[in-house]
Design a protein around this motif. Structure first.
Motif, PDB file in Angstrom:
ATOM      1  N   HIS A 125       0.969  -1.261  -0.111  1.00  0.00           N
ATOM      2  CA  HIS A 125       0.025   0.089  -0.073  1.00  0.00           C
ATOM      3  C   HIS A 125       0.988   1.202   0.002  1.00  0.00           C
ATOM      4  N   SER A 126       0.161   2.413  -0.454  1.00  0.00           N
ATOM      5  CA  SER A 126       0.898   3.622  -0.534  1.00  0.00           C
ATOM      6  C   SER A 126      -0.131   4.662   0.214  1.00  0.00           C
ATOM      7  N   VAL A 127       0.905   5.689   1.130  1.00  0.00           N
ATOM      8  CA  VAL A 127       0.410   6.632   1.816  1.00  0.00           C
ATOM      9  C   VAL A 127       0.720   8.029   0.750  1.00  0.00           C
ATOM     10  N   GLU A 128      -0.089   8.816   0.388  1.00  0.00           N
ATOM     11  CA  GLU A 128       0.452   9.866  -0.364  1.00  0.00           C
ATOM     12  C   GLU A 128       0.048  11.400   0.063  1.00  0.00           C
ATOM     13  N   THR A 129       1.027  12.049  -0.119  1.00  0.00           N
ATOM     14  CA  THR A 129       0.637  13.592   0.203  1.00  0.00           C
ATOM     15  C   THR A 129       0.439  14.215  -0.780  1.00  0.00           C
ATOM     16  N   TRP A 130      -0.614  14.817  -0.976  1.00  0.00           N
ATOM     17  CA  TRP A 130      -0.969  15.645  -2.264  1.00  0.00           C
ATOM     18  C   TRP A 130      -1.110  17.264  -2.039  1.00  0.00           C
ATOM     19  N   VAL A 131      -0.293  17.942  -2.916  1.00  0.00           N
ATOM     20  CA  VAL A 131      -0.684  19.510  -2.521  1.00  0.00           C
ATOM     21  C   VAL A 131      -1.040  20.035  -3.974  1.00  0.00           C
ATOM     22  N   ASP A 132      -2.217  21.019  -3.804  1.00  0.00           N
ATOM     23  CA  ASP A 132      -2.418  21.513  -5.411  1.00  0.00           C
ATOM     24  C   ASP A 132      -2.557  20.501  -6.489  1.00  0.00           C
ATOM     25  N   GLY A 133      -3.109  19.142  -6.131  1.00  0.00           N
ATOM     26  CA  GLY A 133      -3.532  18.324  -7.051  1.00  0.00           C
ATOM     27  C   GLY A 133      -2.042  17.584  -7.552  1.00  0.00           C
ATOM     28  N   GLN A 134      -1.003  17.841  -6.998  1.00  0.00           N
ATOM     29  CA  GLN A 134       0.248  17.146  -7.265  1.00  0.00           C
ATOM     30  C   GLN A 134       0.756  16.136  -6.053  1.00  0.00           C
ATOM     31  N   LEU A 135       1.448  14.982  -6.529  1.00  0.00           N
ATOM     32  CA  LEU A 135       1.892  14.282  -5.713  1.00  0.00           C
ATOM     33  C   LEU A 135       3.125  14.722  -5.151  1.00  0.00           C
ATOM     34  N   GLN A 136       3.275  14.984  -3.970  1.00  0.00           N
ATOM     35  CA  GLN A 136       4.580  15.723  -3.331  1.00  0.00           C
ATOM     36  C   GLN A 136       5.420  14.941  -2.486  1.00  0.00           C
ATOM     37  N   ALA A 137       4.743  13.874  -1.720  1.00  0.00           N
ATOM     38  CA  ALA A 137       5.573  12.961  -0.803  1.00  0.00           C
ATOM     39  C   ALA A 137       4.810  11.693  -0.663  1.00  0.00           C
ATOM     40  N   GLY A 138       5.319  10.654  -0.097  1.00  0.00           N
ATOM     41  CA  GLY A 138       4.515   9.538   0.388  1.00  0.00           C
ATOM     42  C   GLY A 138       5.498   8.309   0.918  1.00  0.00           C
ATOM     43  N   LEU A 139       4.833   7.338   1.053  1.00  0.00           N
ATOM     44  CA  LEU A 139       5.497   6.208   1.593  1.00  0.00           C
ATOM     45  C   LEU A 139       4.882   4.957   1.109  1.00  0.00           C
ATOM     46  N   TYR A 140       5.459   3.826   1.119  1.00  0.00           N
ATOM     47  CA  TYR A 140       4.947   2.514   0.837  1.00  0.00           C
ATOM     48  C   TYR A 140       5.392   1.456   1.746  1.00  0.00           C
ATOM     49  N   GLY A 141       4.584   0.407   2.118  1.00  0.00           N
ATOM     50  CA  GLY A 141       4.735  -0.469   2.732  1.00  0.00           C
ATOM     51  C   GLY A 141       3.869  -1.681   2.443  1.00  0.00           C
ATOM     52  N   VAL A 142       4.030  -2.975   3.317  1.00  0.00           N
ATOM     53  CA  VAL A 142       3.361  -4.155   3.338  1.00  0.00           C
ATOM     54  C   VAL A 142       2.320  -4.302   4.535  1.00  0.00           C
ATOM     55  N   ASN A 143       1.196  -4.559   4.037  1.00  0.00           N
ATOM     56  CA  ASN A 143       0.202  -4.917   5.282  1.00  0.00           C
ATOM     57  C   ASN A 143      -0.319  -6.486   5.251  1.00  0.00           C
ATOM     58  N   LEU A 144       0.070  -7.290   6.328  1.00  0.00           N
ATOM     59  CA  LEU A 144      -0.326  -8.572   6.460  1.00  0.00           C
ATOM     60  C   LEU A 144      -1.121  -8.623   7.649  1.00  0.00           C
ATOM     61  N   GLY A 145      -2.576  -8.929   7.751  1.00  0.00           N
ATOM     62  CA  GLY A 145      -3.343  -8.797   8.780  1.00  0.00           C
ATOM     63  C   GLY A 145      -3.176  -7.557   9.836  1.00  0.00           C
ATOM     64  N   ARG A 146      -2.812  -7.607  10.973  1.00  0.00           N
ATOM     65  CA  ARG A 146      -2.741  -6.455  11.803  1.00  0.00           C
ATOM     66  C   ARG A 146      -1.080  -6.069  11.933  1.00  0.00           C
TER      67      ARG A 146
END
Length: 231
Positions: A125-146
Motif C-alpha cells: 500500500h501507499s500513503v500519499e501527500t498531495w498538494v495542489d493536485g500534485q503528488l509531493q510525498a509519500g511512503l509505501y509498505g506491506v500490510n499482513l493482517g494487523r
C-alpha cells in the motif's frame, strides 16, 4: 536460498541469498519478519535484524512544527492524503530519492515490479501527500493482517513524508496495529519515536497478528484526530 549467517558473522541480520521475488515468497518472508534488501547485480539478499526497529503508533512524536504544518495545509484547502491512488509513482519516487551516504538504490526495477504486484493483490500500500493536485510525498509498505511493514518514503516538500507517516500512524491507531516495522535503527526513525525490540519478540507478535483480517485501506479524517492527540 543459500548461505545462512549467525549473529557473529560479518553481516549480522543477513539470513540467506537467492530464491525469487514472487508474491508467495515475499508474503512468506514477511510473515516471519524477513525482508529483501540488495543492490543491482547482487543476488537477492534476505534480512532479519536483531534487534528490530519498530515504531509504536502511540509513541509517534507529533512535534509542534509538524502539527503547525498540518494545521496550515489543512486550512489552505489544497492539501490531502490519499491511500493507494498512485502506488507505482510512489515506489518509483522512493527509488529516485537521494539519501545521504547511500550510493544508488536498493529499490531495483525487479523490486518495483514485485511490490506493484503485491499492491495489485491488496498487500502492498501507499500513503500519499498531495498538494495542489500534485503528488509531493509519500511512503509505501506491506500490510499482513494487523502487521504493518514500512519500506521507504520520499518527499519533495518540507515535512511531506512526515505527514504521510503521521497519516499512517493515525490509521494504525484506529485499526489496532501495535507496531510499524522500521526494520533497522536510524537516528531519523528514533527521533520520530521508534525503538528497538528483540527479534524473537517481533517474530512472536507476527505469528499472532499476520493471520488476522486486514483493515480497509481508505483514508478517513478521523486518522488526523487520532494522531493530533499525540505529544
Amino acid at each position: 536460498m543459500e548461505r545462512s549467517w549467525g549473529p557473529i558473522d560479518p553481516l549480522p541480520g543477513l539470513l540467506a541469498a537467492g530464491a525469487d521475488l514472487r508474491p508467495a515468497t515475499l508474503v512468506q518472508a514477511y510473515r516471519h519478519g524477513i525482508f529483501p534488501w540488495f543492490s543491482e547485480g547482487q543476488p537477492i539478499l534476505w534480512w532479519s535484524p536483531d534487534p528490530r526497529m519498530v515504531l509504536p503508533p502511540s509513541h509517534f512524536r507529533m512535534r509542534r512544527s509538524l502539527r503547525q504544518t498540518l494545521t496550515h495545509l489543512r486550512a489552505q484547502g489544497n492539501f490531502e492524503v490519499r491511500f493507494d491512488t498512485q502506488f507505482e509513482a510512489v515506489i518509483r519516487a522512493c527509488a529516485q530519492s537521494h539519501r545521504p551516504q547511500q550510493q544508488g538504490t536498493w529499490i531495483t526495477e525487479g523490486m518495483i515490479q514485485a511490490y506493484v504486484e503485491l499492491h495489485r493483490m491488496g498487500i502492498a500500500h501507499s500513503v500519499e501527500t498531495w498538494v495542489d493536485g500534485q503528488l509531493q510525498a509519500g511512503l509505501y509498505g506491506v500490510n499482513l493482517g494487523r502487521a504493518m511493514f514500512g519500506e521507504s518514503m520520499f518527499t519533495r516538500i518540507p515535512d511531506g513524508s512526515k505527514l504521510a507517516l503521521a497519516a499512517l500512524v493515525g490509521f494504525c491507531l484506529e485499526n489496532d496495529i501495535k507496531w510499524i516495522d522500521c526494520q533497522q535503527n536510524t537516528r531519523h526513525l528514533a527521533s520520530l519515536g521508534a525503538h528497538e525490540i528483540e527479534r524473537q519478540t517481533f517474530a512472536d507478535w507476527l505469528e499472532k497478528v499476520t493471520g488476522l483480517a486486514a483493515p480497509s485501506w481508505e483514508f478517513n479524517s478521523v486518522y488526523w484526530d487520532r494522531v493530533s492527540r499525540l505529544r
